[in-house]
Design a protein around this motif. Structure first.
Motif, PDB file in Angstrom:
ATOM      1  N   TYR A 275     -20.726 -45.999  16.803  1.00  0.00           N
ATOM      2  CA  TYR A 275     -21.363 -46.782  15.748  1.00  0.00           C
ATOM      3  C   TYR A 275     -20.314 -47.713  15.158  1.00  0.00           C
ATOM      4  O   TYR A 275     -19.177 -47.304  14.890  1.00  0.00           O
ATOM      5  N   ASN A 276     -20.729 -48.958  14.939  1.00  0.00           N
ATOM      6  CA  ASN A 276     -19.778 -49.949  14.456  1.00  0.00           C
ATOM      7  C   ASN A 276     -20.507 -50.948  13.568  1.00  0.00           C
ATOM      8  O   ASN A 276     -21.738 -50.988  13.535  1.00  0.00           O
ATOM      9  N   GLY A 277     -19.735 -51.729  12.843  1.00  0.00           N
ATOM     10  CA  GLY A 277     -20.293 -52.739  11.962  1.00  0.00           C
ATOM     11  C   GLY A 277     -19.182 -53.545  11.333  1.00  0.00           C
ATOM     12  O   GLY A 277     -18.011 -53.128  11.297  1.00  0.00           O
ATOM     13  N   PRO A 278     -19.485 -54.725  10.814  1.00  0.00           N
ATOM     14  CA  PRO A 278     -18.432 -55.570  10.226  1.00  0.00           C
ATOM     15  C   PRO A 278     -17.774 -54.954   9.009  1.00  0.00           C
ATOM     16  O   PRO A 278     -16.656 -55.315   8.664  1.00  0.00           O
ATOM     17  N   GLY A 279     -18.428 -54.020   8.320  1.00  0.00           N
ATOM     18  CA  GLY A 279     -17.829 -53.433   7.130  1.00  0.00           C
ATOM     19  C   GLY A 279     -16.655 -52.519   7.415  1.00  0.00           C
ATOM     20  O   GLY A 279     -15.873 -52.202   6.508  1.00  0.00           O
ATOM     21  N   LEU A 280     -16.486 -52.073   8.676  1.00  0.00           N
ATOM     22  CA  LEU A 280     -15.371 -51.180   8.993  1.00  0.00           C
ATOM     23  C   LEU A 280     -14.039 -51.914   9.054  1.00  0.00           C
ATOM     24  O   LEU A 280     -12.987 -51.272   9.066  1.00  0.00           O
TER      25      LEU A 280
END
Length: 748
Positions: free
Chosen positions: A531-536
């Motif tokens: 799981y990934n996203g720009p907030g990380l």
């Protein structure tokens, strides 16, 4: 849809969001029968009346957030209370609490350094104690000397030759005690007040009797109970006095003798022989552990039951088996707040769906003429000691929703007899006459072969029974056999409504399964999925990779996305699976089955994400094939697997739940990640309700996603998505570099 009005505490805070997205903070100043007088925080002294119906409409639109405290003075008041609470402790308690904090901080540091938790809890406290033993012992001696000098200076009596009391030798706490310290310390925001103990108030807990007296009295009570219950304590105490005087031992008091007798005798059997069965049941049942409720939603009972009815698939007629039913009942009014039906065994997944169904208002548009208006947040939930009730997700969700869970002693169904009686009444009235019933008397009747009730029909019958047969009719457990609906309405009027959920975090954040994960360059992994996203990116820039643990919550009925709590900023980040083709709409049970099938297909090789995709397609093909065969050649194991595979966690009735706004970027995969595909983020389609200028989600489906639009649509594209923002460009660059590294490894 009719719903109970909402109740707010005086001087509590309400945050209302207008249709344009602007937020305004209000303070509850006065409660009236038909609404509240609210004072805006930006206009002190200007009180305005808001009707109960208008407040409920805003709440149902997802634009009201309830904060049960005075937000205007919260920070300073809380700091002042914390200072007063710490200053009120004695120096000895403060000294012990500070030492426990040293041990807890050392354990947390070791855990964050990737050391095994079990080893940390066993070894670190002893090492810390050895390091500070001499220093802490000297502090204890100085404190004892100061206490002795103060006693002598005050002129208090001191025995001749007496001196300062020698401090006790310090011992390292056990692993369980250390884990409890860590849990309390983290729950209270790493405050040392969580480690303050009041052991000095306990006094002497041992027995003042000599071993000889204990032995003689124990034998005497055992001989007396063999003849029957001890009815006259005074007479038996005189007999014990004579026996002890013959052996030259002191005689205990009559109170001590009575306590020993009660500890040795079974109270229920004693009362049954003295006062009869009815008096024994009333004295030994739930009131020993659970007092009767005094107000609405003070106490609820939660339990599961296995239906004695076999149900079939509605479309194909394939036998699915016996479903589990979970119910939540208000103990005061006997009303059913929520219900969930599932083929999965009792677990947090099924329990969380039932809790959500009870907390939020229900939509009954599919049942014209029927009302089910009972909902709201409770104070105490009384349960048994099932694993789903004592699990970490249950405790964590109770903290987020601000209610307590009381686990009653095991193997004691009478302690929550109200919901047990409800299950018996439900079984007799709802489906006792239907085909497919499990019969224990008629061995020649096979309920599995005669099952004809469809799953959807069974769920609809439950709603109809609750709303039409149970709530409107008289209940023998209420005064004057009042109907639960009428009693509920009278209590709602008396209490000015029900307490709303004081959080808008959504289903996944409030009731999801809670796990702890580290952030790596690939994001986070849950159930073997990335799981990934720009907030990380901000977390990686602040801490790097694999440094700290973060709380992650996911919906076991939909692995498309997870929510990560940044404990530094206190904000939640929504992350989406990098392979939505194998995660979107997939339950945790289905994913486990796919992983097992992929392992069998790999024949001992490594299970990849592409292998999971092939296994998912094969499982769905087998599912369709099994359904097409009907009941021919079906074993009970295959039937159970099919029923659990088809389970999607749909609510019994739709609920009005407004999750937190979705993250503005959703993953879109170009090719598979195993082959180095590019992962970017795209904008989801908003949902516009009639008459509103801002997107607002409406009803949710079984997975907690909004119905009618606004749900994350995860898809494959043949070409890379357009990159228009810095966050998208940064995420694309990271994924492109990862894809290049994977290609290099494959080529070498």
């Amino acid at each position: 849809m009719s719903s109970a009005p909402l109740r707010f505490g005086l001087n509590h805070t309400i945050v209302i969001t207008d249709v344009h997205g602007g937020k305004r903070w209000w303070t509850v100043r006065e409660r009236r029968r038909d609404g509240y007088l609210l004072e805006p925080n930006d206009e002190p002294g200007e009180r305005r009346f808001h009707g109960a119906d208008d407040i409920l409409e805003v709440y149902l639109a997802g634009r009201l957030e309830y904060k049960p405290f005075d937000a205007a003075h919260f920070d300073e008041a809380r700091r002042q209370r914390m200072r007063m609470a710490w200053d009120a402790q004695s120096p000895d308690r403060q000294r012990r609490a500070l030492r426990r904090e040293v041990i807890v901080k050392a354990c947390l540091k070791a855990i964050r350094a990737r050391e095994p938790v079990g080893t940390v809890l066993l070894d670190v406290p002893g090492a810390v104690l050895d390091e500070h033993r001499e220093k802490w012992a000297e502090e204890d001696r100085q404190a004892a000397r100061a206490t002795f000098d103060a006693r002598r200076a005050a002129g208090l009596p001191i025995e001749p030759g007496a001196g300062p009391q020698e401090p006790q030798a310090m011992t390292a706490p056990c692993a369980r005690t250390t884990s409890e310290w860590i849990a309390r310390y983290l729950e209270m925001g790493q405050s040392v007040l969580a480690l303050v103990s009041y052991d000095d108030r306990k006094g002497y807990r041992g027995s003042h009797l000599t071993p000889e007296v204990e032995a003689v009295m124990g034998e005497f009570i055992a001989r007396a109970l063999e003849k029957g219950p001890i009815r006259n304590l005074a007479a038996y105490h005189r007999l014990l006095e004579r026996e002890l005087q013959r052996v030259g031992q002191p005689v205990p008091s009559r109170v001590t003798f009575a306590k020993k007798v009660r500890a040795a005798a079974d109270r229920r059997q004693t009362l049954k022989s003295q006062q009869g069965q009815r008096a024994a049941d009333e004295a030994c049942r739930i009131n020993e552990y659970v007092p009767d409720p005094d107000w609405l939603l003070q106490q609820v009972e939660i339990d599961h039951t296995l239906a004695n009815l076999n149900v079939v698939d509605d479309a194909s007629g394939v036998l699915l088996g016996r479903p589990w039913i979970t119910m939540i009942m208000d103990r005061l009014t006997r009303c059913i707040l929520g219900c969930h039906v599932s083929f999965l065994p009792p677990s947090w997944a099924t329990l969380s769906r039932c809790i959500a169904h009870a907390l939020w208002p229900k939509d009954m548009t599919a049942y014209p003429g029927l009302e089910w208006s009972q909902h709201g947040k409770w104070d105490w939930a009384y349960t048994d000691r099932g694993m789903d009730f004592i699990s970490h997700p249950a405790r964590r969700s109770a903290q987020l929703l601000h209610f307590e869970i009381a686990n009653l002693p095991g193997f004691s169904p009478w302690l929550k007899g109200r919901i047990e009686s409800l299950f018996k009444r439900f079984a007799l009235q709802a489906y006792d006459y239907r085909d497919g019933l499990i019969s224990w008397d008629l061995k020649e009747y096979d309920g599995r072969k005669n099952a004809s009730v469809g799953y959807a029909e069974f769920r609809r019958d439950i709603v109809t029974w609750i709303a039409r047969d149970y709530h409107p009719n008289g209940h023998s457990g209420l005064d004057g056999q009042m109907a639960p609906n009428d009693f509920w309405q009278s209590q709602v009027d008396l209490n000015f409504g029900v307490t709303p959920v004081d959080s808008t975090g959504g289903l996944r954040r409030l009731l999801g399964v809670s796990v702890r994960r580290r952030v790596s360059h690939m994001g986070i992994r849950v159930h073997g999925l990335n799981y990934n996203g720009p907030g990380l990116g901000a977390i990686r820039d602040r801490h790097g990779s694999d440094v700290d643990w973060y709380e992650v919550r996911y919906d076991p009925y939909d692995l498309a996305g997870v929510d990560l709590l940044d404990h530094v900023t206190g904000e939640w980040l929504t992350l989406w699976c990098t392979r939505p083709d194998i995660a979107n709409g997939t339950t945790a049970w289905q994913h486990t089955f796919h992983a097992q099938l992929a392992g069998e297909m790999a024949r001992g090789g490594v299970v990849t994400e592409d292998g999971l995709e092939r296994a998912r397609a094969a499982a769905q093909a087998d599912r369709d094939l099994i359904i097409g065969r009907g009941r021919q050649g079906r074993t009970k194991t295959a039937q159970v697997k099919l029923a659990r595979y088809l389970e999607q966690g749909a609510f019994l009735t739709p609920i009005r739940l407004f999750p937190a706004p979705l993250q503005p970027y959703l993953p879109v995969v170009t090719g598979g990640t195993d082959s180095g595909g590019l992962i970017t983020f795209s904008q989801p389609a908003p949902l516009l309700l009639p008459g509103l200028a801002t997107p607002v989600p409406a009803l949710v489906d079984g997975s907690g996603n909004p119905l009618g639009g606004g749900a994350p649509r995860l898809m494959h594209q043949s070409a890379p998505a357009l990159i228009t923002t810095p966050a998208q460009k940064a995420a694309a660059d990271v994924q492109a570099r990862l894809a290049a590294r994977r290609a290099e490894r494959v080529g070498s």
